[in-house]
Design a protein around this motif. Structure first.
Motif, PDB file in Angstrom:
ATOM      1  N   LYS A   1      37.680  48.192  24.957  1.00  0.00           N
ATOM      2  CA  LYS A   1      38.311  48.764  26.315  1.00  0.00           C
ATOM      3  C   LYS A   1      38.205  47.726  27.331  1.00  0.00           C
ATOM      4  O   LYS A   1      37.582  47.065  27.586  1.00  0.00           O
ATOM      5  N   SER A   2      39.348  47.699  27.949  1.00  0.00           N
ATOM      6  CA  SER A   2      39.511  46.684  29.211  1.00  0.00           C
ATOM      7  C   SER A   2      39.773  47.605  30.532  1.00  0.00           C
ATOM      8  O   SER A   2      40.138  48.550  30.319  1.00  0.00           O
ATOM      9  N   LYS A   3      39.585  46.625  31.505  1.00  0.00           N
ATOM     10  CA  LYS A   3      39.435  47.148  32.852  1.00  0.00           C
ATOM     11  C   LYS A   3      39.976  45.956  33.610  1.00  0.00           C
ATOM     12  O   LYS A   3      39.715  44.842  33.564  1.00  0.00           O
ATOM     13  N   ALA A   4      40.986  46.107  34.418  1.00  0.00           N
ATOM     14  CA  ALA A   4      41.456  44.926  35.434  1.00  0.00           C
ATOM     15  C   ALA A   4      41.254  45.084  36.859  1.00  0.00           C
ATOM     16  O   ALA A   4      41.319  46.559  37.246  1.00  0.00           O
ATOM     17  N   GLU A   5      40.796  44.255  37.253  1.00  0.00           N
ATOM     18  CA  GLU A   5      40.569  44.206  39.035  1.00  0.00           C
ATOM     19  C   GLU A   5      41.703  43.465  39.461  1.00  0.00           C
ATOM     20  O   GLU A   5      41.935  42.374  39.109  1.00  0.00           O
ATOM     21  N   HIS A   6      42.095  43.979  40.480  1.00  0.00           N
ATOM     22  CA  HIS A   6      43.320  43.464  41.043  1.00  0.00           C
ATOM     23  C   HIS A   6      42.673  42.399  42.436  1.00  0.00           C
ATOM     24  O   HIS A   6      42.172  43.280  43.286  1.00  0.00           O
ATOM     25  N   LYS A   7      43.161  41.219  42.500  1.00  0.00           N
ATOM     26  CA  LYS A   7      42.496  40.557  43.415  1.00  0.00           C
ATOM     27  C   LYS A   7      43.868  39.843  44.265  1.00  0.00           C
ATOM     28  O   LYS A   7      44.857  39.644  43.582  1.00  0.00           O
ATOM     29  N   ARG A   8      43.835  39.501  45.482  1.00  0.00           N
ATOM     30  CA  ARG A   8      44.942  38.743  46.069  1.00  0.00           C
ATOM     31  C   ARG A   8      44.507  37.517  46.452  1.00  0.00           C
ATOM     32  O   ARG A   8      43.400  37.373  47.291  1.00  0.00           O
ATOM     33  N   LEU A   9      44.995  36.274  46.225  1.00  0.00           N
ATOM     34  CA  LEU A   9      44.630  35.148  46.627  1.00  0.00           C
ATOM     35  C   LEU A   9      45.410  34.444  47.785  1.00  0.00           C
ATOM     36  O   LEU A   9      46.683  34.605  47.798  1.00  0.00           O
TER      37      LEU A   9
ATOM     38  N   GLY B   1      40.318  29.140  45.411  1.00  0.00           N
ATOM     39  CA  GLY B   1      40.294  28.783  44.010  1.00  0.00           C
ATOM     40  C   GLY B   1      39.597  29.558  43.100  1.00  0.00           C
ATOM     41  O   GLY B   1      39.460  31.142  43.602  1.00  0.00           O
ATOM     42  N   VAL B   2      39.061  29.161  41.908  1.00  0.00           N
ATOM     43  CA  VAL B   2      38.489  30.348  41.236  1.00  0.00           C
ATOM     44  C   VAL B   2      37.305  30.905  41.843  1.00  0.00           C
ATOM     45  O   VAL B   2      36.894  32.197  41.469  1.00  0.00           O
ATOM     46  N   GLU B   3      36.862  30.447  42.707  1.00  0.00           N
ATOM     47  CA  GLU B   3      35.370  30.930  43.469  1.00  0.00           C
ATOM     48  C   GLU B   3      35.736  32.512  44.149  1.00  0.00           C
ATOM     49  O   GLU B   3      35.169  33.306  44.072  1.00  0.00           O
ATOM     50  N   ALA B   4      36.998  32.390  44.461  1.00  0.00           N
ATOM     51  CA  ALA B   4      37.404  33.734  45.047  1.00  0.00           C
ATOM     52  C   ALA B   4      38.030  34.650  43.892  1.00  0.00           C
ATOM     53  O   ALA B   4      37.693  35.965  43.932  1.00  0.00           O
ATOM     54  N   LEU B   5      38.202  34.260  42.647  1.00  0.00           N
ATOM     55  CA  LEU B   5      38.508  35.173  41.633  1.00  0.00           C
ATOM     56  C   LEU B   5      37.301  35.829  40.818  1.00  0.00           C
ATOM     57  O   LEU B   5      37.181  36.881  40.454  1.00  0.00           O
TER      58      LEU B   5
ATOM     59  N   THR C   1      35.963  28.704  31.638  1.00  0.00           N
ATOM     60  CA  THR C   1      36.651  27.491  32.154  1.00  0.00           C
ATOM     61  C   THR C   1      37.907  27.860  33.005  1.00  0.00           C
ATOM     62  O   THR C   1      38.180  29.091  33.038  1.00  0.00           O
ATOM     63  N   PHE C   2      38.256  26.924  33.748  1.00  0.00           N
ATOM     64  CA  PHE C   2      39.429  27.290  34.614  1.00  0.00           C
ATOM     65  C   PHE C   2      40.318  26.323  34.652  1.00  0.00           C
ATOM     66  O   PHE C   2      39.970  25.091  34.494  1.00  0.00           O
ATOM     67  N   ASP C   3      41.504  26.421  35.335  1.00  0.00           N
ATOM     68  CA  ASP C   3      42.265  25.635  36.036  1.00  0.00           C
ATOM     69  C   ASP C   3      43.474  26.143  36.673  1.00  0.00           C
ATOM     70  O   ASP C   3      42.955  27.433  37.363  1.00  0.00           O
ATOM     71  N   ALA C   4      44.298  25.485  37.358  1.00  0.00           N
ATOM     72  CA  ALA C   4      45.135  26.276  38.383  1.00  0.00           C
ATOM     73  C   ALA C   4      45.797  27.630  38.051  1.00  0.00           C
ATOM     74  O   ALA C   4      46.190  28.484  38.603  1.00  0.00           O
ATOM     75  N   SER C   5      45.981  27.854  36.646  1.00  0.00           N
ATOM     76  CA  SER C   5      46.468  28.997  36.253  1.00  0.00           C
ATOM     77  C   SER C   5      45.737  29.878  36.030  1.00  0.00           C
ATOM     78  O   SER C   5      46.305  31.072  35.527  1.00  0.00           O
ATOM     79  N   GLY C   6      44.549  30.076  35.903  1.00  0.00           N
ATOM     80  CA  GLY C   6      43.599  30.927  35.992  1.00  0.00           C
ATOM     81  C   GLY C   6      42.120  30.656  35.173  1.00  0.00           C
ATOM     82  O   GLY C   6      41.910  29.553  35.370  1.00  0.00           O
ATOM     83  N   PHE C   7      41.408  31.800  34.544  1.00  0.00           N
ATOM     84  CA  PHE C   7      40.322  31.425  33.939  1.00  0.00           C
ATOM     85  C   PHE C   7      39.951  32.207  32.642  1.00  0.00           C
ATOM     86  O   PHE C   7      40.671  33.287  32.585  1.00  0.00           O
ATOM     87  N   ALA C   8      39.125  31.808  31.850  1.00  0.00           N
ATOM     88  CA  ALA C   8      39.005  32.656  30.692  1.00  0.00           C
ATOM     89  C   ALA C   8      37.425  32.321  30.587  1.00  0.00           C
ATOM     90  O   ALA C   8      36.765  31.200  30.502  1.00  0.00           O
TER      91      ALA C   8
END
Length: 145
Positions: A52-60, A65-69, A111-118
Motif C-alpha cells: 500500500k502507498s500513501k502520498a504526502e503533498h508538499k510545496r517547496l 532543498g531535500v530537508e524540506a521534503l 539519496t537525493f538530487d535536484a529532481s527528488g529523493f529515493a
C-alpha cells in the motif's frame, strides 16, 4: 593567517554539505509499505497492508532543498533526533509519539538530487501485543507548479 584559513575551510565545508535547491512547486512524497511485522494482526490484513502507498503533498518555495521534503508532518509531533544531508545522501532519526505506549523510532536514509529523493524508512516500536516493525520505500517527485 592560520585562523583565516581555518575559517575559510569551515565555510567551504559547510557550503559543500548544503543540499541543492530543488525546483519550487508541488511535490509528492510517496511511501510504500515494503515489509511489515504486526503481532496479533491476522496474516490476511498484513498482506493487504504490504504494497500500500500513501502520498504526502508538499510545496517547496525557491531555495528549499531535500530537508524540506524529509521534514516530518507537524501534526505527527515527531522529534528529529538527528539529521545529516551531504554529498547526495540523507539520513534522519525521528522519535514519534503514539496515542498509547512508547514512541515509535524511525530511521530514514537515501539519496537525493535536484529532481527528488529515493530512500527507505524503518519504523520500530511496541504495540499492545509486542514489538512491531515496518519498512517503507520512499520517493519524492515534483508534480507541478
Amino acid at each position: 593567517m592560520v585562523p583565516t584559513i581555518l575559517s575559510t575551510l569551515v565555510l567551504l565545508a559547510s557550503a559543500s554539505t548544503a543540499s541543492p535547491a530543488m525546483a519550487p512547486g508541488r511535490w509528492d512524497v510517496t511511501s510504500t509499505v515494503a515489509e511489515v511485522s504486526l503481532p496479533g494482526v491476522p496474516g490476511f490484513i498484513v498482506r493487504m497492508i504490504r504494497g500500500k502507498s500513501k502520498a504526502e503533498h508538499k510545496r517547496l518555495t525557491a531555495g528549499q532543498g531535500v530537508e524540506a521534503l524529509i521534514a516530518p508532518d507537524p501534526k505527527a509531533q515527531c522529534h528529529v533526533d538527528s539529521q545529516r544531508i551531504e554529498d547526495g545522501r540523507y539520513s534522519q532519526a525521528l522519535t514519534c509519539p503514539q496515542k498509547k505506549g512508547a514512541p515509535l523510532r524511525i530511521l530514514r536514509a537515501g539519496t537525493f538530487d535536484a529532481s527528488g529523493f529515493a530512500g527507505r524508512a524503518s519504523i520500530t516500536g511496541t504495540s499492545p501485543k509486542g514489538p512491531m516493525s515496518m519498512v517503507l520505500t520512499q520517493r519524492a517527485v515534483r508534480i507541478g507548479n
